[in-house]
Scaffold this motif. Structure first.
Motif, PDB file in Angstrom:
ATOM      1  N   LYS A   1       0.850  -1.137  -0.090  1.00 41.70           N
ATOM      2  CA  LYS A   1      -0.044  -0.160   0.140  1.00 41.70           C
ATOM      3  C   LYS A   1       0.865   1.330   0.034  1.00 41.70           C
ATOM      4  O   LYS A   1       1.869   1.235   0.696  1.00 41.70           O
ATOM      5  N   VAL A   2       0.491   2.162  -0.658  1.00 44.73           N
ATOM      6  CA  VAL A   2       1.262   3.455  -0.806  1.00 44.73           C
ATOM      7  C   VAL A   2       0.388   4.663  -0.124  1.00 44.73           C
ATOM      8  O   VAL A   2      -0.766   4.302   0.339  1.00 44.73           O
ATOM      9  N   THR A   3       1.039   5.612   0.459  1.00 42.19           N
ATOM     10  CA  THR A   3       0.733   6.785   1.223  1.00 42.19           C
ATOM     11  C   THR A   3      -0.255   7.749   0.420  1.00 42.19           C
ATOM     12  O   THR A   3      -1.038   8.158   0.804  1.00 42.19           O
ATOM     13  N   PHE A   4       0.257   7.715  -0.816  1.00 48.16           N
ATOM     14  CA  PHE A   4      -0.465   8.940  -1.525  1.00 48.16           C
ATOM     15  C   PHE A   4      -0.687   8.312  -2.883  1.00 48.16           C
ATOM     16  O   PHE A   4       0.247   7.686  -3.621  1.00 48.16           O
ATOM     17  N   ALA A   5      -1.888   8.888  -3.436  1.00 47.88           N
ATOM     18  CA  ALA A   5      -2.243   8.301  -4.858  1.00 47.88           C
ATOM     19  C   ALA A   5      -2.985   9.439  -5.495  1.00 47.88           C
ATOM     20  O   ALA A   5      -3.531  10.299  -4.694  1.00 47.88           O
ATOM     21  N   GLU A   6      -2.839   9.681  -6.806  1.00 42.82           N
ATOM     22  CA  GLU A   6      -3.894  10.763  -7.295  1.00 42.82           C
ATOM     23  C   GLU A   6      -4.384  10.227  -8.494  1.00 42.82           C
ATOM     24  O   GLU A   6      -4.088   9.215  -9.184  1.00 42.82           O
ATOM     25  N   ALA A   7      -5.513  10.969  -9.028  1.00 45.58           N
ATOM     26  CA  ALA A   7      -6.251  10.893 -10.074  1.00 45.58           C
ATOM     27  C   ALA A   7      -5.836  11.637 -11.245  1.00 45.58           C
ATOM     28  O   ALA A   7      -5.661  12.891 -10.903  1.00 45.58           O
ATOM     29  N   THR A   8      -5.468  11.104 -12.243  1.00 46.26           N
ATOM     30  CA  THR A   8      -5.463  12.001 -13.626  1.00 46.26           C
ATOM     31  C   THR A   8      -5.930  11.905 -14.700  1.00 46.26           C
ATOM     32  O   THR A   8      -6.808  10.668 -14.874  1.00 46.26           O
ATOM     33  N   LEU A   9      -5.812  12.543 -15.628  1.00 51.50           N
ATOM     34  CA  LEU A   9      -6.973  12.228 -17.121  1.00 51.50           C
ATOM     35  C   LEU A   9      -6.181  11.391 -17.783  1.00 51.50           C
ATOM     36  O   LEU A   9      -6.839  10.519 -18.669  1.00 51.50           O
ATOM     37  N   GLU A  10      -4.834  11.328 -17.852  1.00 46.21           N
ATOM     38  CA  GLU A  10      -3.804  10.439 -18.498  1.00 46.21           C
ATOM     39  C   GLU A  10      -2.844   9.942 -17.614  1.00 46.21           C
ATOM     40  O   GLU A  10      -2.293  10.732 -16.710  1.00 46.21           O
ATOM     41  N   PRO A  11      -2.410   8.872 -17.888  1.00 43.49           N
ATOM     42  CA  PRO A  11      -1.190   8.379 -16.859  1.00 43.49           C
ATOM     43  C   PRO A  11       0.081   8.937 -17.519  1.00 43.49           C
ATOM     44  O   PRO A  11       0.493   9.404 -18.561  1.00 43.49           O
ATOM     45  N   PRO A  12       1.027   9.210 -16.428  1.00 42.38           N
ATOM     46  CA  PRO A  12       2.273   9.880 -16.708  1.00 42.38           C
ATOM     47  C   PRO A  12       3.054   8.853 -17.655  1.00 42.38           C
ATOM     48  O   PRO A  12       3.084   7.627 -17.780  1.00 42.38           O
ATOM     49  N   PRO A  13       4.061   9.499 -18.386  1.00 42.19           N
ATOM     50  CA  PRO A  13       4.744   8.738 -19.429  1.00 42.19           C
ATOM     51  C   PRO A  13       5.514   7.799 -18.889  1.00 42.19           C
ATOM     52  O   PRO A  13       5.941   6.593 -19.379  1.00 42.19           O
ATOM     53  N   ASN A  14       5.963   7.955 -17.595  1.00 43.55           N
ATOM     54  CA  ASN A  14       6.972   6.897 -17.101  1.00 43.55           C
ATOM     55  C   ASN A  14       6.114   5.555 -15.962  1.00 43.55           C
ATOM     56  O   ASN A  14       6.837   5.103 -15.510  1.00 43.55           O
ATOM     57  N   ALA A  15       4.913   5.846 -16.249  1.00 45.84           N
ATOM     58  CA  ALA A  15       4.166   4.912 -15.215  1.00 45.84           C
ATOM     59  C   ALA A  15       4.066   3.578 -15.980  1.00 45.84           C
ATOM     60  O   ALA A  15       3.868   3.408 -17.228  1.00 45.84           O
ATOM     61  N   GLN A  16       3.760   2.404 -15.083  1.00 43.01           N
ATOM     62  CA  GLN A  16       3.740   1.180 -15.415  1.00 43.01           C
ATOM     63  C   GLN A  16       2.246   0.725 -15.012  1.00 43.01           C
ATOM     64  O   GLN A  16       1.820   0.744 -13.758  1.00 43.01           O
TER      65      GLN A  16
END
Length: 135
Positions: A32-47
């Protein structure tokens, strides 16, 4: 260390409140992570680590629920959407009360089938991990 998908339903039951983004999650899990966010598009470095899809007549599921699910599966980014999925007419039983003739206190109940039109919503969420440290 990765948790298997078999443990997600158990975790949802133990939490006392079901989150459909978790109930319908398909993918890998991380701590589990302490912080997450909602975005319209995933960041380019995200898996992408997983996704969730479900249809319901409940329009109350929100970005907060999607973010909570993301944190639970170890994702720090979630891209989610809610779209109208059409209407459907269903039959629901409606309880009707009536007083018995010549009596002020006796009541009888009758179940009457009633047509109800419901709006349905399609929820989709994609969960991503960008290497944020876990708890």
């Amino acid at each position: 260390m990765r948790l298997t998908l078999l443990f997600l339903p158990i975790l949802a039951l133990l939490s006392g409140c079901s989150n459909p983004f978790l109930d319908h999650y398909n993918g890998q899990t991380y701590p589990k992570v302490t912080f997450a966010e909602a975005t319209l598009e995933p960041p380019p470095n995200a898996q992408k680590i997983g996704q969730s899809e479900f249809t319901t007549d409940d329009q109350d599921w929100s970005q907060t629920d999607a973010i909570d699910a993301a944190r639970s599966v170890g994702a720090d980014v979630v891209v989610w959407r809610r779209k109208e999925a059409g209407q459907r007419t269903e039959i629901q039983d409606e309880t009707v009360y009536s007083k018995t003739k010549n009596s002020g206190t006796d009541e009888t109940t009758v179940q009457i089938p009633v047509k109800v039109r419901k709006m349905f919503y399609r929820y989709t969420a994609e969960f991503y991990r960008t290497g944020i440290s876990s708890e």
